[in-house]
Design an enzyme around this catalytic site. Structure first.
Site, PDB file in Angstrom:
ATOM      1  N   ASP A  96       0.814  -1.210   0.000  1.00 10.47           N
ATOM      2  CA  ASP A  96       0.000   0.000   0.000  1.00 10.47           C
ATOM      3  C   ASP A  96       0.848   1.260   0.000  1.00 10.47           C
ATOM      4  O   ASP A  96       0.305   2.366  -0.091  1.00 10.47           O
ATOM      5  CB  ASP A  96      -0.947   0.003   1.212  1.00 10.47           C
ATOM      6  CG  ASP A  96      -2.405   0.071   0.794  1.00 10.47           C
ATOM      7  OD1 ASP A  96      -2.700  -0.292  -0.361  1.00 10.47           O
ATOM      8  OD2 ASP A  96      -3.245   0.496   1.602  1.00 10.47           O
ATOM      9  N   ASP A 135     -11.313  -6.657  10.143  1.00  7.28           N
ATOM     10  CA  ASP A 135     -11.044  -7.116  11.492  1.00  7.28           C
ATOM     11  C   ASP A 135     -12.298  -7.556  12.244  1.00  7.28           C
ATOM     12  O   ASP A 135     -13.067  -8.368  11.757  1.00  7.28           O
ATOM     13  CB  ASP A 135     -10.266  -6.050  12.259  1.00  7.28           C
ATOM     14  CG  ASP A 135      -8.841  -5.877  11.733  1.00  7.28           C
ATOM     15  OD1 ASP A 135      -8.526  -6.502  10.712  1.00  7.28           O
ATOM     16  OD2 ASP A 135      -8.068  -5.135  12.322  1.00  7.28           O
TER      17      ASP A 135
END
Length: 654
Positions: free
Chosen positions: A75, A369
């Site tokens: 990223d 998550d």
């Protein structure tokens, strides 16, 4: 919050697997494909060699290499990371057969070669030299900050690095997808096929939100579906290397069980860390979060998704057990068959298309998550907690307090986003997955709000004590026994759980101290950031946890010394609390000895004394240390002024 935590204690389950029996029931050719996702974001905070070691350890699994693919999401859009993985692809042709022939348990090269016992044979010495040469080359490139012509060996590599033009920045660049190893053509030195290794840097634009790690994982999910579409997906943090090559076999013990498979969404392994000092100064074992609570969820819908060390069934990410969501394009269906080579023009074109920053606009892609696992369970999927004796994965523990607190602050923002959304576990959750599971998820979702009572108890009784005002029951009153029971009961229960899980008193002590510090700093500032964002006065940032280890910091950490060092707003609340509690304890002692209201002030003095004992590392860092890890003078001054202001305000109120 104590009530919600009881959900973990109702139906705990401990499981054990017997992977040695798997091949008696399932042929190796019938093993499902496995796609591994590794996320990294900054080549300077997350050194590429750390990420390379993670990838190599996973590529070396005891699993058919023709069924294994590793995707690396960069990223940060860094040519340095791509270069590191080009070198790793070359080294893999030596490393994988070496691990296979020697039946090595440690398959991260750094970990393996750090042991003198592993370097005695001539073969091991030869592989170590190849690894050292690769490491030196990569680190030279990192230090230079660019990939020079000196290190580019062929036209294919040059074509890849030509994508980094003058206008290419980490925040604004086109998608880059580079196939570094292709199992259909690439072989190791013994002739075995190598697993796929694909570098992915999704398109970024300053005008499009990218949703940090969640966005990166969504892109990897789409890209992998178009390229390999394996039924099993492993999501992994960049520094969480494999510690057991048999881990996929443990997962198959559940995936191949016909009684479990139809509703199985994912298998979660605990986050474990190496390099933790003797007494775990920063409470990094996370006994409750990583082991006790997931086991407690075992008898309900199963454990939550931790963001790493998780094996998903791809099908679970595309609808509930009975219905598959219709994908935007046919190639993104979880049951689509990829019958072209991953380097073919059509496959790469489609992969670049689904990695574009605008692809998710007006779509349902999102979440990560805890929320991901929660929503899967709301859809009817179950999960399993797998905690073998030998940790499946290990990472280096963070040894800097500010990095620890920054990480927890990120968690706080994400938890509140979940807890205060339309899919809140206290409302939507209890209806969808039942009362106990809903309460269990609520315990985490509203964790940051614990910063409110903790802050009150860290300041209000002590400020009252400084003004000679009693706010707690006297020792002779019945209510005193209730306060004492709650205090001793809460701490006693947690201590017992720690001991039963094989921990020590000193580790428990440090964990409860860090609990207090996190609530005062990370969770209070994280909650403030969330609420400011909610009214449009702030924006979220994503601070990558620093994975670089400084020798001096490491030396202090090994001695159990706290590392403050860097001025940060996160250090102000606990330092202010330390000053006020010490002042109130001293003043309370004076009042006590001079014949003041002894019974009325006893509980306030007990509370102040408890906090003062916990804050000893702060006093030491402020007054007794001269090393680089001491408390920054700026923080001490700000905290002192704030403490004085609070005392002046309390004098008016009391």
């Amino acid at each position: 919050m104590w009530g919600t935590s009881q959900a973990f204690r109702m139906y705990p389950i401990r499981r054990k697997q017997f992977p040695e029996n798997l091949k008696k029931n399932v042929s190796e050719k019938d093993f499902p494909g496995l796609d591994v996702f590794i996320c990294t974001a900054d080549p300077y905070k997350e050194p590429p060699m750390t990420v390379v070691n993670t990838a190599l350890s996973l590529m070396a699994y005891d699993y058919p290499t023709e069924k294994l693919s590793v995707y690396v999401s960069d990223d940060g859009g860094s040519a340095l990371t791509l270069f590191a993985f080009m070198e790793a692809a070359k080294f893999a042709s030596y490393w994988l057969p070496f691990c296979r022939e020697n039946n090595a348990m440690d398959r991260s090269p750094d970990v393996y070669f750090s042991s003198a016992d592993h370097c005695r044979s001539s073969q091991a010495h030869k592989i170590k030299e190849i690894y050292k040469n690769m490491k030196v080359k990569v680190e030279n490139v990192i230090n230079r900050g660019e990939v020079s012509e000196l290190y580019i060996t062929n036209d294919q590599e040059r074509e890849a690095f030509d994508k980094w033009t003058a206008g290419f920045t980490p925040q604004d660049h086109p998608a880059v997808i580079q196939v570094l190893l292709d199992r259909s053509t690439d072989r190791d030195i013994t002739g075995h096929c190598l697993p796929n290794l694909i570098y992915v840097s999704r398109q970024k634009s300053r005008t499009s939100p990218h949703h940090f790690k969640a966005g990166a994982l969504n892109v990897l999910l789409r890209v992998s579906t178009t390229m390999t579409n394996a039924p099993i997906i492993l999501t992994q943090d960049c520094d969480m290397y494999s510690n057991d090559p048999q881990t996929p076999m443990r997962v198959l013990c559940y995936v191949c069980d016909p009684a479990i498979e139809p509703s199985l969404g994912f298998v979660q392994f605990p986050q474990s860390f190496s390099g933790i000092n003797k007494d775990d100064t920063y409470g990094y074992e996370f006994k409750n979060l990583a082991q006790i609570h997931p086991q407690g969820f075992g008898g309900l819908r199963g454990p939550y998704y931790c963001g790493t060390g998780t094996f998903f069934r791809r099908r679970a990410l595309f609808g509930d057990p009975s219905t598959t969501l219709e994908a935007e394009i046919l190639e993104l269906c979880p049951d689509s068959i990829v019958n072209k080579q991953i380097k073919s023009v059509g496959i790469l074109a489609l992969a670049h298309h689904v990695a574009s920053c605008s692809y998710e606009n007006q779509s349902r892609w999102g979440s990560k998550d805890l929320n991901t696992g929660f929503r899967l369970q709301c859809d009817g999927w179950r999960s399993i907690f797998c905690n073998p004796e030998r940790a499946a994965f290990l990472a280096n523990a963070t040894i800097n307090l500010v990095d620890v607190l920054n990480q927890c602050k990120r968690w706080a923002v994400g938890l509140l986003e979940m807890g205060l959304s339309e899919y809140s576990p206290i409302t939507f959750g209890t209806r969808s997955v039942g009362l106990l599971t809903g309460l269990g998820y609520s315990h985490f979702a509203f964790w940051p709000l614990l910063s409110i009572p903790v802050t009150v108890y860290a300041f209000l009784p002590q400020l009252a004590l400084l003004n000679g005002v009693s706010i707690f029951p006297e020792v002779s009153e019945p209510w005193f026994l209730l306060y004492l029971f709650l205090f001793l009961g809460a701490y006693g229960q947690e201590l017992l759980e720690y001991v039963l899980e094989g921990s020590t008193f000193r580790k428990w002590w440090n964990a409860q101290r860090m609990w207090m510090i996190r609530k005062l700093s990370s969770f209070s500032l994280g909650a403030a950031e969330y609420f400011l964002k909610s009214i449009g006065l702030s924006t979220y940032g994503f601070n990558v946890t620093n994975k670089v280890i400084d020798d001096e910091q490491n030396n202090r950490y090994s001695k159990g010394i706290f590392e403050f060092g860097v001025p940060s707003p996160l250090l102000v609340p606990p330092t202010t609390a330390a000053i006020i509690n010490l002042s109130s304890l001293i003043w309370g002692t004076i009042l006590f000895l001079s014949g003041g209201n002894k019974e009325g002030l006893f509980l306030q003095m007990l509370l102040a004394g408890w906090i003062v004992v916990n804050c000893f590392p702060i006093y030491e860092a402020v007054a007794l240390r001269s090393d680089k890890g001491k408390m920054p003078t700026k923080i001490t001054i700000i905290a002192s002024l704030l403490a004085g202001t609070l005392y002046a305000a309390s004098s008016i109120i009391f």
